[in-house]
Design a protein around this motif. Structure first.
Motif, short mmCIF file in Angstrom:
data_model
loop_
_atom_site.label_atom_id
_atom_site.label_comp_id
_atom_site.label_asym_id
_atom_site.label_seq_id
_atom_site.Cartn_x
_atom_site.Cartn_y
_atom_site.Cartn_z
N ARG A 66 0.85 -1.21 0.00
CA ARG A 66 0.00 0.00 0.00
C ARG A 66 0.88 1.25 0.00
NH1 ARG A 66 -4.80 0.69 -1.61
NH2 ARG A 66 -5.64 -1.00 -0.30
N HIS A 88 -7.06 -4.74 -9.78
CA HIS A 88 -5.91 -4.12 -10.46
C HIS A 88 -4.95 -5.15 -11.08
CE1 HIS A 88 -7.17 -0.17 -9.47
NE2 HIS A 88 -6.66 -0.08 -8.26
N ARG A 92 0.97 -6.83 -9.84
CA ARG A 92 1.44 -6.25 -8.58
C ARG A 92 1.64 -7.30 -7.50
NH1 ARG A 92 -3.23 -2.84 -5.35
NH2 ARG A 92 -5.02 -4.17 -5.78
N HIS A 162 0.21 3.38 -10.65
CA HIS A 162 -0.77 3.84 -9.65
C HIS A 162 -0.04 4.59 -8.53
CE1 HIS A 162 -3.79 3.58 -6.49
NE2 HIS A 162 -4.59 2.77 -7.16
N TYR A 164 1.32 6.81 -5.57
CA TYR A 164 0.87 7.49 -4.34
C TYR A 164 1.88 8.60 -4.03
CZ TYR A 164 -2.21 3.50 -3.05
OH TYR A 164 -3.18 2.53 -3.01
N LYS A 186 -16.25 8.06 -10.10
CA LYS A 186 -16.60 6.74 -9.55
C LYS A 186 -17.29 6.85 -8.19
CE LYS A 186 -13.40 3.42 -10.35
NZ LYS A 186 -12.01 2.87 -10.48
N ASP A 206 -12.43 9.75 -6.59
CA ASP A 206 -12.02 8.58 -7.38
C ASP A 206 -12.49 8.84 -8.81
OD1 ASP A 206 -11.22 6.13 -8.27
OD2 ASP A 206 -12.44 4.95 -6.88
N VAL A 236 -5.83 8.98 -13.52
CA VAL A 236 -6.72 8.66 -12.41
C VAL A 236 -6.29 9.47 -11.20
CG1 VAL A 236 -7.62 6.80 -10.93
CG2 VAL A 236 -7.02 6.32 -13.32
N TRP A 238 -7.12 9.86 -7.07
CA TRP A 238 -7.77 9.10 -6.00
C TRP A 238 -7.32 9.55 -4.62
CZ3 TRP A 238 -5.90 4.72 -2.78
CH2 TRP A 238 -6.94 4.09 -2.07
N LYS A 244 -13.60 5.16 3.50
CA LYS A 244 -12.90 4.13 2.72
C LYS A 244 -11.55 3.79 3.37
CE LYS A 244 -12.32 2.36 -1.80
NZ LYS A 244 -12.54 2.47 -3.23
N MET A 248 -10.19 -0.10 4.71
CA MET A 248 -9.04 -0.84 4.16
C MET A 248 -8.13 -1.26 5.30
SD MET A 248 -8.08 1.21 0.66
CE MET A 248 -8.17 2.88 1.33
N GLU A 263 -2.43 8.72 -11.32
CA GLU A 263 -2.06 7.49 -12.00
C GLU A 263 -2.03 7.69 -13.52
OE1 GLU A 263 -4.73 4.43 -10.47
OE2 GLU A 263 -5.16 5.73 -8.76
C1 BG6 Z 1 -7.74 3.50 -7.53
C2 BG6 Z 1 -9.16 3.16 -7.89
O1 BG6 Z 1 -6.98 3.55 -8.68
O2 BG6 Z 1 -7.21 2.50 -6.66
C3 BG6 Z 1 -9.96 3.06 -6.61
O3 BG6 Z 1 -9.68 4.13 -8.77
C4 BG6 Z 1 -9.34 2.05 -5.67
O4 BG6 Z 1 -11.30 2.71 -6.93
C5 BG6 Z 1 -7.89 2.42 -5.43
O5 BG6 Z 1 -10.04 2.02 -4.45
C6 BG6 Z 1 -7.13 1.46 -4.53
O6 BG6 Z 1 -7.22 0.15 -5.02
P1 BG6 Z 1 -6.65 -1.05 -4.19
O7 BG6 Z 1 -7.04 -2.29 -4.96
O8 BG6 Z 1 -5.15 -0.89 -4.17
O9 BG6 Z 1 -7.24 -0.98 -2.82
#
Ligand code: BG6
Length: 287
Positions: A66, A88, A92, A162, A164, A186, A206, A236, A238, A244, A248, A263
């Motif tokens: 993460r 995804h 990964r 993706h 961060y 979304k 999102d 993208v 997010w 949320k 997680m 992203e």
């Molecule tokens: C983003 C998506 O790219 O990734 C979200 O648009 C998603 O919908 C987020 O919640 C995290 O995804 P994950 O699978 O790593 O929890």
């Protein structure tokens, strides 16, 4: 295979004992886990890490990390076939192989990793392919994900870098570069909207912006991060916000203000179609 390792590169056991490549040169430093070919840190010399990592992230074989730069491939989001496969895509979760490392004449360091198709076939990728990730560490970080269709029929995939990013506080951060671009929201049932002005964060966000090839700038009031890309039709954006984040398990309940994702993707309206023998590269450059 044995590869020559420049002095700027070391291989060690990282968190959870997972194999890790560390790069440190005069321009910057980075860390890449072989599980997921996952970049977890990029620090330009004299600066702070541009990437965000959750303190709750798992570091375990077969589990997603993460934070940093997860690779989404060959689908983006939930399993498109509804077979319960990992969100995804499988890249990964697979262990990648380092295939080359080089010190470039301009002071940057390049690392190449490859995904053995066998590692990604379970479950569900039934077509031959070759997948490479190139990471170039300098004052900026350049990441290139290349898919080659080595099979005899057409291959259609999604992909995404993706990423961060670490920000001071997402609630006072803006993103410019997507003004006037259409997006799928979304968190509003997939409604199609158009971005008016800079993006500000006031709740769960999102969004898939498309089409856009443009550079995006993150400004958190302390630093500006430039996010450029190539070979990507979608951007993208997010942030999970409160509920949320709580839902997680590998994301701290109070960590969401310190991050956002930008992203470089190919998904939704514009996946990648590869004829036999052709290749596609998705690139993101951050700095
Ligand atoms: C983003 C998506 O790219 O990734 C979200 O648009 C998603 O919908 C987020 O919640 C995290 O995804 P994950 O699978 O790593 O929890």
């Amino acid at each position: 295979m044995t590869i020559a390792i420049p002095d700027s590169v070391t291989l060690d056991a990282g968190k959870g004992g997972l194999p890790r490549v560390r790069v440190r040169n005069a321009l910057g430093a980075a860390e890449i886990y072989l599980d997921g070919a996952h970049v977890t840190s990029f620090t330009p010399a004299g600066g702070a890490d541009l990437l965000w990592m959750s303190a709750q992230s798992l570091f375990a074989e077969g589990k997603p990390i993460r934070g940093g730069i997860p690779l989404c491939w060959p689908w983006f989001g939930p399993d498109p076939k509804g077979l319960g496969r990992t969100g995804h895509g499988v890249a990964r979760l697979a262990r990648w192989t380092p295939v080359a490392a080089a010190q470039l004449h301009d002071g940057r360091t390049r690392i190449d990793l490859a995904l053995d198709p066998c590692a990604a076939t379970a479950p569900g990728i039934d077509q031959p392919f070759h997948l490479d990730l190139t990471v170039i560490v300098g004052r900026e970080l350049e990441v290139r994900l290349t898919t080659v269709n080595t099979g005899r029929s057409a291959l259609t995939i999604d992909d995404a870098l993706h990423t961060y990013f670490a920000v001071r506080d997402v609630r006072s951060t803006t993103i410019t570069g997507l003004e006037g671009i259409g997006y799928v929201d979304k968190v509003d049932g997939g409604a199609r909207k158009v971005q008016a002005g800079a993006i500000a964060f006031t709740g769960e966000t999102d969004r898939v912006y498309q089409p856009t090839a443009g550079t995006v700038v993150i400004d958190d009031g302390v630093r500006r991060i430039r996010v450029a890309k190539a070979g990507s039709a979608a951007t993208v954006v997010w942030n999970p916000w409160t509920a949320k984040a709580k839902a997680m398990a590998d994301f701290g309940d109070d960590e969401w203000p310190g991050m956002l994702c930008i992203e470089a993707a190919n998904c939704l309206d514009a996946p990648i179609h590869l004829l036999p023998g052709t290749a596609h590269t998705t690139t993101q450059v951050i700095g």
